[in-house]
Design a protein around this motif. Structure first.
Motif, short mmCIF file in Angstrom:
data_model
loop_
_atom_site.label_atom_id
_atom_site.label_comp_id
_atom_site.label_asym_id
_atom_site.label_seq_id
_atom_site.Cartn_x
_atom_site.Cartn_y
_atom_site.Cartn_z
N LEU A 36 -8.05 4.50 -33.24
CA LEU A 36 -7.81 3.06 -33.10
C LEU A 36 -8.29 2.58 -31.74
O LEU A 36 -8.97 1.54 -31.64
CB LEU A 36 -6.32 2.77 -33.27
N ILE A 37 -7.96 3.32 -30.69
CA ILE A 37 -8.39 2.94 -29.34
C ILE A 37 -9.91 2.94 -29.25
O ILE A 37 -10.51 2.04 -28.62
CB ILE A 37 -7.80 3.90 -28.29
N ALA A 38 -10.56 3.91 -29.89
CA ALA A 38 -12.02 3.96 -29.90
C ALA A 38 -12.61 2.69 -30.50
O ALA A 38 -13.59 2.13 -29.98
CB ALA A 38 -12.50 5.19 -30.68
N GLN A 39 -12.02 2.21 -31.59
CA GLN A 39 -12.50 0.97 -32.22
C GLN A 39 -12.27 -0.23 -31.31
O GLN A 39 -13.12 -1.13 -31.23
CB GLN A 39 -11.79 0.77 -33.55
N GLU A 40 -11.14 -0.26 -30.64
CA GLU A 40 -10.85 -1.37 -29.72
C GLU A 40 -11.87 -1.39 -28.58
O GLU A 40 -12.39 -2.46 -28.21
CB GLU A 40 -9.44 -1.21 -29.15
N LEU A 41 -12.16 -0.23 -28.01
CA LEU A 41 -13.12 -0.17 -26.91
C LEU A 41 -14.52 -0.56 -27.37
O LEU A 41 -15.26 -1.26 -26.65
CB LEU A 41 -13.14 1.24 -26.31
N LEU A 42 -14.90 -0.13 -28.57
CA LEU A 42 -16.20 -0.49 -29.11
C LEU A 42 -16.29 -1.99 -29.36
O LEU A 42 -17.28 -2.64 -29.00
CB LEU A 42 -16.45 0.28 -30.41
N ALA B 176 -14.34 7.47 -35.17
CA ALA B 176 -12.88 7.35 -35.32
C ALA B 176 -12.44 8.31 -36.43
O ALA B 176 -12.74 8.08 -37.60
CB ALA B 176 -12.48 5.92 -35.65
N ILE B 177 -11.75 9.38 -36.04
CA ILE B 177 -11.38 10.45 -36.96
C ILE B 177 -9.93 10.24 -37.41
O ILE B 177 -9.01 10.24 -36.59
CB ILE B 177 -11.53 11.81 -36.28
N ASP B 178 -9.73 10.04 -38.71
CA ASP B 178 -8.39 9.75 -39.23
C ASP B 178 -7.67 8.72 -38.35
O ASP B 178 -6.55 8.95 -37.87
CB ASP B 178 -7.55 11.03 -39.30
N PRO B 179 -8.30 7.55 -38.14
CA PRO B 179 -7.76 6.61 -37.16
C PRO B 179 -6.52 5.87 -37.64
O PRO B 179 -6.40 5.51 -38.81
CB PRO B 179 -8.92 5.63 -36.96
N ALA B 180 -5.59 5.63 -36.72
CA ALA B 180 -4.45 4.77 -37.02
C ALA B 180 -4.98 3.41 -37.50
O ALA B 180 -5.98 2.92 -36.99
CB ALA B 180 -3.58 4.60 -35.78
N GLN B 181 -4.30 2.82 -38.46
CA GLN B 181 -4.85 1.63 -39.09
C GLN B 181 -4.80 0.41 -38.19
O GLN B 181 -3.90 0.26 -37.35
CB GLN B 181 -4.13 1.34 -40.40
#
Length: 267
Positions: free
Chosen positions: A92-98, A108-113
């Motif tokens: 989730l943090i990876a998506q936010e930073l992107l 994002a591996i098995d990312p929190a929704q």
């Protein structure tokens, strides 16, 4: 054979209940492929598993915003921007930073929704109950028992491997991110919200097909939220894998998929 140095560094971000040092095999493998890779912990994490277990209060009340700002501050105005590889809440943090232009690409591996995904499978609800059943846990840390770890992470493993991973890498986790994620769709300004239509670098979402913590159905729904966006978003399913897929005996298969995807994207 000399391996060419890659342009973009890699930052690995762990999720709840695992220490950042669990990424060390990934760091070594990515180094073999020319990447300068690091795995900084969350704010409040200590340098080792043992030290983090001994000082769990340092993680009290650490939420999604604090974690995002922590990594954004570490990245700063880096040029070139890093590639972010995150697992679970790290995904989730990876998506936010992107989405906020701190990264060149993300896995994002098995990312929190994220906010907008409305599926709530029973297995996901059960994994969150050790934290969510007590409202006081929002401001403090929680430690999983071996049995809870087995259901949440090690459901595809035998008892010995699950216990070994628990002994080696399990740490207390702040309750706040779980409460924030669980209430995301009821909060106007949820820290789990992000702009899926934002123009940004490529994103790979992955899911273990039998993950109890972030079930396949949830990650597929998140993938669907990106469908109408202008940027590259792709999905990969790991058949028969659970939430331990980044640290268990099959971690290399997961890492190889990430490496192949980055190669395909010219990163």
């Amino acid at each position: 054979m000399t391996v060419a140095t890659r342009t973009h560094p890699v930052i690995f971000i762990h999720g709840l209940f695992l220490h950042s040092n669990a990424w060390q095999p990934w760091i070594d493998l990515f180094a073999e492929h020319g990447y300068a890779a690091t795995a900084p912990g969350w704010p409040g994490d200590s340098d080792t598993v043992e030290a983090t277990r001994a000082n769990p209060d340092a993680l009290n009340n650490v939420g999604i915003d604090a974690i995002c700002h922590h990594y954004a501050d570490l990245i700063g105005d880096s040029n070139p921007k890093p590639i972010i590889v995150g697992h679970s809440f790290g995904g989730l943090i990876a998506q936010e930073l992107l989405a906020n232009d701190y990264a060149a690409a993300a896995v994002a591996i098995d990312p929190a929704q994220i906010k907008g995904a409305k599926s709530l499978p029973f297995a996901e609800l059960k994994t969150g109950l050790p934290v969510l059943k007590n409202p006081a846990n929002k401001k403090r840390t929680v430690t999983l028992t071996p049995k809870q770890f087995r259901f949440s992470f090690g459901n595809t493993l035998d008892d010995d491997e699950s216990q070994s991973l628990y002994d080696q890498w399990s740490i207390p986790g702040p309750g706040r991110p779980l409460f924030e994620d669980a209430t995301a769709n009821f909060s106007r300004k949820s820290p789990a919200a992000l702009d899926t239509a934002h123009v940004r670098g490529p994103l790979l979402l992955t899911s273990g097909s039998v993950d109890n913590t972030v079930p396949l159905k949830v990650t597929k729904e998140v993938f669907g939220l990106y469908a109408s966006g202008p940027s590259v978003t792709e999905f990969h399913e790991f058949e028969g894998r659970g939430h331990s897929l980044t640290i268990d005996h099959g971690w290399r298969d997961v890492a190889d998929v990430a490496l192949a995807w980055l190669d395909e994207k010219g990163l």
